[in-house]
Write an enzyme that holds these catalytic residues in place. Structure first.
Site, short mmCIF file in Angstrom:
data_model
loop_
_atom_site.label_atom_id
_atom_site.label_comp_id
_atom_site.label_asym_id
_atom_site.label_seq_id
_atom_site.Cartn_x
_atom_site.Cartn_y
_atom_site.Cartn_z
N ASP A 327 0.86 -1.17 0.00
CA ASP A 327 0.00 0.00 0.00
C ASP A 327 0.89 1.22 0.00
O ASP A 327 1.89 1.26 0.70
CB ASP A 327 -0.86 0.01 1.27
CG ASP A 327 -2.06 -0.91 1.09
OD1 ASP A 327 -2.54 -1.02 -0.04
OD2 ASP A 327 -2.49 -1.51 2.09
N ASP A 364 -13.43 15.63 9.25
CA ASP A 364 -12.49 14.68 8.66
C ASP A 364 -11.30 14.50 9.60
O ASP A 364 -10.50 15.41 9.79
CB ASP A 364 -12.04 15.24 7.30
CG ASP A 364 -11.22 14.24 6.52
OD1 ASP A 364 -10.81 13.23 7.12
OD2 ASP A 364 -10.99 14.48 5.33
N GLU A 368 -4.87 14.11 6.41
CA GLU A 368 -5.05 15.03 5.29
C GLU A 368 -6.07 16.10 5.64
O GLU A 368 -5.85 17.29 5.43
CB GLU A 368 -5.52 14.28 4.03
CG GLU A 368 -4.50 13.33 3.45
CD GLU A 368 -4.58 11.95 4.08
OE1 GLU A 368 -5.20 11.81 5.16
OE2 GLU A 368 -4.01 11.01 3.50
N PHE A 397 -15.87 9.90 4.09
CA PHE A 397 -15.15 9.36 2.92
C PHE A 397 -15.37 7.84 2.85
O PHE A 397 -15.34 7.16 3.86
CB PHE A 397 -13.65 9.65 3.08
CG PHE A 397 -12.82 9.09 1.99
CD1 PHE A 397 -12.60 9.83 0.85
CD2 PHE A 397 -12.25 7.82 2.09
CE1 PHE A 397 -11.82 9.32 -0.17
CE2 PHE A 397 -11.49 7.31 1.07
CZ PHE A 397 -11.27 8.07 -0.06
N ALA A 399 -14.35 4.29 0.26
CA ALA A 399 -13.49 3.86 -0.85
C ALA A 399 -14.26 3.90 -2.17
O ALA A 399 -13.67 4.02 -3.22
CB ALA A 399 -12.96 2.46 -0.59
N GLN A 400 -15.60 3.76 -2.10
CA GLN A 400 -16.39 3.77 -3.33
C GLN A 400 -16.64 5.19 -3.85
O GLN A 400 -16.44 5.47 -5.02
CB GLN A 400 -17.71 3.02 -3.12
CG GLN A 400 -17.61 1.52 -3.35
CD GLN A 400 -16.88 0.81 -2.20
OE1 GLN A 400 -16.97 1.25 -1.05
NE2 GLN A 400 -16.15 -0.25 -2.53
N THR A 401 -17.11 6.08 -2.94
CA THR A 401 -17.43 7.44 -3.41
C THR A 401 -16.17 8.28 -3.59
O THR A 401 -16.10 9.17 -4.42
CB THR A 401 -18.36 8.16 -2.44
OG1 THR A 401 -17.69 8.29 -1.18
CG2 THR A 401 -19.65 7.40 -2.24
N ARG A 402 -15.17 7.99 -2.81
CA ARG A 402 -13.88 8.67 -2.85
C ARG A 402 -14.01 10.18 -2.72
O ARG A 402 -13.28 10.94 -3.34
CB ARG A 402 -13.10 8.25 -4.11
CG ARG A 402 -12.70 6.78 -3.98
CD ARG A 402 -12.22 6.16 -5.24
NE ARG A 402 -11.07 6.82 -5.80
CZ ARG A 402 -11.04 7.29 -7.05
NH1 ARG A 402 -12.11 7.23 -7.80
NH2 ARG A 402 -9.96 7.86 -7.51
N ASP A 542 -9.88 -5.80 3.25
CA ASP A 542 -8.63 -6.41 2.79
C ASP A 542 -8.65 -7.92 2.99
O ASP A 542 -7.82 -8.64 2.44
CB ASP A 542 -7.43 -5.87 3.57
CG ASP A 542 -7.03 -4.48 3.09
OD1 ASP A 542 -7.28 -4.19 1.91
OD2 ASP A 542 -6.46 -3.72 3.89
#
Lengths: 702, 576
Positions: A327, A364, A368, A397, A399-402, A542
């Site tokens: 990763d 968030d 970041e 957030f 992983a699909q919509t990002r 994962d």
């Protein structure tokens, strides 16, 4: 994927295996040595010895010469005669091999003892219909729910279903800094034997007694469940086969000798003691005696790196790995990308972008997101607002919509990957804009990550996130390339960003905009081409890929599902450790190969010692083969047997530590090792046996 | 060693190596069902055979079916050969009226020719009728060689195929070996041999008056047709007792040269076929290089030992140095028309391969000169080796070498992209064990028996060598004899027959099993982490493993035979 702890890479270390292992525990720890000496005798039990065909043959030989020596003694021979000495050294040979195995096991056992202490008499407060009831931890079954408060030990493995607490996991990981465990998400897994330091949590137990992580860990380090690995089995067949071949060569020598004695009319056929000595010298006792120690020590080395390998097979597979999936975040880069710049589109002010970006990042918690809030504050003095005053709905957030953001006061502020946000903008009536693509491309090319900020159908600008590649990664990837291992960087970034970072880090390939499914497909594709794949992971999504990979290293901070799916767990949760595990796997196989080659190569010299000694009387002309000039036949045989026993002892440190491994091509490794262990193995015994023969002469032992 | 001798050895090797690529490429085409220049003529014949025998050309077989085919064919062939010998007296083409062959000798001979051994416990010209020679023995020369090639090709497919359950079709590979390779070569070369004086007729034996006035019986028969396949198929069973030392079989130095080429040409070519089939010709050249190193080592030991002569004779004042008019060295048991260099060369070639044809008496070689043939066979006849069996033999050692040293690069050992694991190691070790067990076991069991002792003409180390050589030759399916041992006794016929069958089939079945397991595996792609199996390092390693495995197994026995005999000779000690 955020990773809780990141251990900096030691850049000045040229070896792939860090020096950490060496610091952990001295090789010959006095208490371990003491226990191992005792165990060497316990292991003489023939039923245990039978598992090791080579050493079993030596033991049978030792028993036979013992009987012969006893018969000699009974018939009035002096103590310390030839047969007596041979017997003594044959027993030493067996004991030395047992000692090597016991030493390797002892290190694991010492660790298991420490672990067991944490398992002592824990009680649990089981929740039944909202009331707590105190039961013994061993009574808990999967599905039970327990309450754990500050100062208490978590009674079993499970998932936090309610509450948040700081937990001391040092009993398992050795890491003293407490970690946060909370319900939901990827940090819900708790391990039995760890201690809650503050607050409280409700834990749903996921494992039955005897099957907990701690139990498995104890069993693993103790070697109780140790199964022979595929390569170890193959090697065992090989040395058992060779043992049979040598048994044949020695057994048939008797009739050949009888024929020769009869023909020449002088001398006698070699005695049983001498034949047994020859046999023991020829069969591969060096590798036979050290083989299991090498395997156990290999597992132990993995353990010293704070990695729990569920099977030796996984460690062996690590040595064979062709492709390493890493990763990007947290492994190749430091993980916390920093916002460094707000770039507005035409007609938008920089402050406006900063404001919207900050707004979307308030909830968030990723590094970041936090860095955006901080940058906006530093540059434009925009302070975090109290969102509770407003009607705010945060979009997390995925992983699909990002993308993530907030719906506040009728505004829909979003930030995220370019294509995702632009899709969002298009859905809200906005139009794509060439200027934006230009900016994002520029940032991507520079290796940064662009985050597009939009307010409904209006794109505002771009946040420039910079990814920092860890020091020393480039060198490590070069080493891996030299070893023939391809590294593939997995990232959710767009291809441009990914290629810039890939180039900076020096990986061979990358998979951009990767979803868990892409990752799985990549693994399957590699495996279909005959390659072995290693990867790390920590999230529940994962898990399928971890299970599919040949070596799946799960992070201890990860979910239970990930830990169950992988075949190794890194207690430090440091994904770069995969590289070290590959090196340990290689080292394990190399050590076996080196000692096996050495063992076989040694036989040449032993023939030159024993054969002329056997037939000195029948054919004095055979003395020409006595190129070492050993002074008497007895001394020659004894010297060979003693050398054979001592070499096992001398090689124990090598077996436990493993042969030195430097990343280089297979061709140069082979040349180097063949020279040291092959050619060296042919030559070494000549001076060795000669020296022992001289000493025996000086001491008047033969 | 003379310059002339060395030149002849060099010439031989050069011509042989030149033939490797064309023949190897041709054979690769044949076995991979590709068209060759002979297809217009031979393809119809091949198809006809399939039609008559009901062979389905495209049907693939698992290793078990493949091995089953080889076993069934051998069993039937062996039985028919046995029966024919038992009734030859009543059958045609028996102008000398030779009687039926005894049961134990028939068993031994049937086993011998079925297994490509061609050990002969008998004198052919006084034992076998022309019909037996042609219908039972010459045909088996073709069959056993074709079987060896078929099995070798199947083993190669174990490496070249991946994720496959099958190894090809035994009947097809077998038929193609004969139709496309053995028959065309045999026909052409047989005519060449006839032109040099090798006999080919069905006449009764000739009675000739010698110069002294005595009457000598000169045997006749269809020799040339059997001669070629005897060598080309690495069979070695002579039409006449003196084998290739007899002027009717091997009349001139030129035929001698041809014969030596015939022995090695297919085994050498197969290394290139192998490289072609695994799509990396470097792999084939590496095997060939290892073979060449071992071959030259053998030749130079024998040549220098024989040219060096016997020091006991030298001490008595006999000339043992080569001069312009005489060869010097040890000429005992050698044909004058071949000389020392060509005798040394033939001796090494015939034992490197599983041929066993001889152009001299191995019994009369110096101890070191006799040690080499013995060792050659004990190494498994992998130096070029038998037709097919040489290739699968050296592949066995390659697997062994890769497994022993391959671990030292930190990977599960792999050869040609195939991981060498439990199953392969088990099968390879089984083959090694069978070899050691059969040679040492039979020799040790027999050596102190009076029935064997009575057959011996020598005692001491040389006697030991004779017994050891007999069983080594049988297990190795070589068939050459050290002589000095009268092998036509009940005990020796039966045990040698068993040894031949063990050496052939207990070696071949495990190897096919290993090939089956290899074919089923995936192919691991080559990377910098892969153990390179071409290039000088691997060649050296392979040579080392062949020598060390052989030496460690047989050195104790050899030390009491030729090794000590050598020391005895040096010190002038003689044995009766």
């Amino acid at each position: 994927m955020p990773v809780a702890t990141v251990t900096p890479v030691n850049t000045d270390d040229t070896s792939l295996i860090s020096k950490r292992a060496a610091r952990a525990r001295p090789l010959f720890d006095p208490p371990i040595v003491k226990r191992a000496i005792g165990d060497s005798f316990v292991k003489l039990n023939p039923r245990a010895m039978m598992k090791n065909p080579v050493m079993f043959v030596v033991e049978v030989g030792a028993v036979m010469t013992t009987i012969l020596a006893a018969r000699d003694l009974a018939s009035g021979a002096a103590l310390g005669g030839f047969t007596f000495q041979i017997t003594l050294w044959l027993w030493f040979t067996v004991l030395f091999a047992n000692f090597a195995e016991a030493m390797a096991e002892g290190r694991g056992k010492a660790q298991a003892d420490t672990l067991r202490k944490t398992k002592t008499e824990t009680t649990a407060r089981k929740l039944i219909n909202g009331k707590t009831e105190t039961v013994a931890a061993t009574m808990l079954r999967a599905g039970d729910v327990v309450l754990v408060e500050a100062g208490e030990t978590i009674p079993g493995d499970g998932d936090v279903i309610e509450g948040i607490a700081s937990v001391d996991e040092s009993a398992i990981t050795g890491e003293s800094a407490p970690v946060i465990r909370e319900s939901g998400g990827d940090r819900s897994a708790v391990t039995g034997g760890t201690k809650v330091l503050s607050d409280w949590i409700k834990v749903k137990i996921t494992s039955n007694p005897g099957e907990t992580f701690l139990d498995r860990m104890i069993a693993l380090v103790e070697g109780a469940e140790r199964q022979k690995t595929p390569n170890e089995i193959a090697l065992n067949i090989m040395i058992a086969g060779l043992t049979l071949v040598f048994l044949l060569a020695v057994v048939t020598l008797q009739p050949f000798a009888a024929f020769s004695v009869h023909s020449s009319g002088s001398g006698t056929a070699p005695s049983v003691t001498v034949l047994i000595s020859l046999l023991v010298c020829l069969i591969p006792t060096t590798i036979g005696g050290l083989l299991s120690a090498i395997g156990i020590a290999g597992m132990d080395r993995v353990m010293q790196h704070n990695v729990l390998a569920m099977s030796g097979k996984a460690v062996e597979a690590a040595g064979d790995v062709n492709t390493l999936l890493l990763d990007k975040t947290g492994t190749i880069t430091l993980g916390n990308r920093q916002a460094v710049e707000f770039i507005p589109l035409n007609g938008v002010t920089e402050a406006e972008v900063a404001d919207a970006a900050q707004l979307s990042s308030l909830a968030d918690e990723t590094p970041e997101g936090r860095s955006i809030v901080v940058l906006a504050k530093q540059r434009y003095n925009i302070r975090g607002r109290e969102v509770a005053e407003h009607e705010a709905h945060f979009i997390p957030f995925t992983a699909q919509t990002r993308m993530s953001g907030v719906d506040i006061d009728g505004r829909q502020v979003r930030k995220g990957a370019t294509d995702s946000v632009m899709e969002f903008v298009a859905e809200h009536g906005g139009a794509p804009c060439g200027e934006l693509t230009e900016i994002t491309d520029r940032i991507s090319r520079s290796g940064g990550t662009p985050l597009v900020v939009a307010d409904g159908g209006r794109a505002l600008g771009v946040v420039h996130l910079k990814d920092v590649v860890k020091g020393g990664m480039r060198e490590r990837f070069e080493q891996l390339r030299a070893m023939g291992i391809r590294t593939v960087m997995i990232t959710g970034d767009n291809p441009l960003t990914a290629s810039a970072i890939a180039a900076e880090a020096g990986v061979d390939d990358f998979l951009a905009q990767a979803t868990p499914r892409d990752k799985m497909d990549l693994i399957k594709k590699e495996q279909a081409g005959g390659r072995l794949v290693a990867m790390t992971g920590d999230g529940t999504n994962d898990a399928p890929a971890l299970a599919q990979a040949d070596v799946g290293l799960a992070m201890n901070t990860g979910t239970m599902a990930a830990k169950e799916a992988g075949n190794m767990v890194d207690l430090d949760s440091n994904p770069t450790k995969l590289i070290e595990i590959v090196a340990i796997g290689k080292q394990l196989l190399m050590t076996r190969g080196a000692l096996f080659t050495f063992s076989i190569a040694n036989d040449v010299a032993k023939y030159f010692a024993i054969l002329p000694a056997m037939f000195m009387v029948t054919y004095p002309e055979m003395g020409k083969l006595n190129i070492m000039g050993l002074h008497t036949p007895q001394s020659a045989v004894l010297a060979a047997v003693i050398f054979n026993a001592l070499i096992i002892m001398a090689l124990i440190p090598l077996a436990l530590r493993g042969v030195k491994y430097r990343p280089m091509s297979a061709a140069s490794l082979l040349r180097r090792n063949l020279l040291i262990y092959g050619v060296g193995g042919v030559i070494a015994p000549f001076p060795g046996i000669w020296l022992i023969d001289r000493l025996l002469g000086l001491l008047r032992l033969a | 060693m003379t310059t002339n001798g060395l030149f002849q050895i060099g010439l031989y090797l050069a011509v042989l190596l030149l033939l490797v690529k064309p023949l190897g490429a041709y054979m690769a085409r044949v076995f991979q069902s590709e068209r060759t220049f002979l297809h217009p003529v031979l393809r119809p014949i091949e198809n006809l055979i399939y039609r008559i025998c009901g062979i389905e050309e495209a049907a693939e077989q698992s290793w078990k079916r493949y091995a089953g085919g080889a076993l069934v064919f051998s069993a039937v062939g062996m039985l028919l050969t046995y029966l024919l010998m038992r009734v030859q007296q009543w059958l045609p083409w028996n102008p000398q009226g030779l009687g039926n062959v005894a049961a134990d000798l028939s068993w031994n001979t049937a086993a011998s020719f079925t297994t490509n051994t061609n050990w002969q416990s008998y004198t052919p010209e006084t034992t076998m009728s022309y019909l037996t020679e042609m219908a039972a023995l010459a045909t088996h020369n073709f069959f056993s060689a074709a079987m060896g090639m078929a099995v070798a090709i199947a083993v190669v497919r174990g490496f070249s195929r991946h994720s496959s359950k099958t190894l090809g079709n035994f009947w097809v590979d077998f038929t193609r070996s004969i139709v496309y390779i053995l028959l065309p070569l045999s026909i052409v070369v047989a005519l060449l041999l006839c032109s040099q004086g090798v006999i080919q007729n069905l006449h009764p034996y000739t009675k000739a008056a010698t110069l002294e006035g005595a009457v000598q019986t000169l045997p006749q028969g269809p020799a040339a047709s059997q001669e070629v396949i005897k060598l080309l198929g690495t069979n070695g069973g002579g039409f006449l007792n003196a084998n290739s030392a007899h002027p009717y079989e091997n009349p001139t130095p030129f035929t001698n040269f041809i014969q030596m080429l015939l022995i090695f040409v297919i085994p050498a070519g197969l290394t290139y076929t192998f490289g072609k089939m695994v799509k990396d010709t470097r792999q084939g050249w590496a095997l060939l290089a290892a073979m060449t190193v071992l071959f030259l080592a053998g030749v130079f030991v024998v040549y220098s030992a024989e040219q060096g002569g016997n020091p006991i004779l030298a001490k008595r004042g006999l000339q043992t140095q080569a001069t312009a008019t005489q060869p010097g060295g040890n000429m005992e048991g050698k044909e004058v028309r071949f000389g020392i260099a060509n005798t040394a060369l033939f001796t090494v070639i015939t034992t490197d391969a599983s041929c066993g044809a001889i152009n001299n008496a191995h019994d009369s070689l110096t101890p070191l000169g006799g040690l080499v043939p013995l060792v050659n066979i004990e190494l498994g006849e992998v130096v070029f080796g038998g037709v097919g069996s040489g290739l699968y033999g050296i592949l066995l050692f390659a697997i062994l070498a890769v497994f022993i040293a391959g671990l030292m690069v930190g990977r599960t050992p792999e050869y040609l992209g195939k991981k060498i694991e439990q199953k392969e190691v088990k099968m390879v070790m089984l083959s090694v064990l069978v070899m050691a067990f059969s040679i040492l076991g039979f020799a040790a069991a027999g050596i102190n028996l009076s029935t064997v002792g009575n057959s011996l003409t020598n005692h001491g180390p040389h006697g030991l060598s004779e017994v050891l050589y007999a069983y080594t030759s049988a297990v190795g399916n070589n068939g050459s004899a050290f002589a000095g041992l009268n092998a036509n006794t009940m005990y020796l016929n039966v045990t040698l027959g068993l040894a031949m069958l063990f050496g052939r089939f207990l070696m071949l079945i495990p190897l096919l099993a290993a090939a089956g397991s290899l074919a089923a595996k995936k192919q691991v792609p080559v990377s910098a982490g892969t153990f390179p199996t071409h290039g000088p390092l691997f060649v050296a390693l392979l040579v080392g493993v062949v020598v060390i495995v052989g030496a460690l197994t047989f050195f104790p026995a050899l030390s009491l035979g030729p090794v000590v005999e050598h020391f005895l000779m040096q010190q002038g000690r003689l044995w009766s």
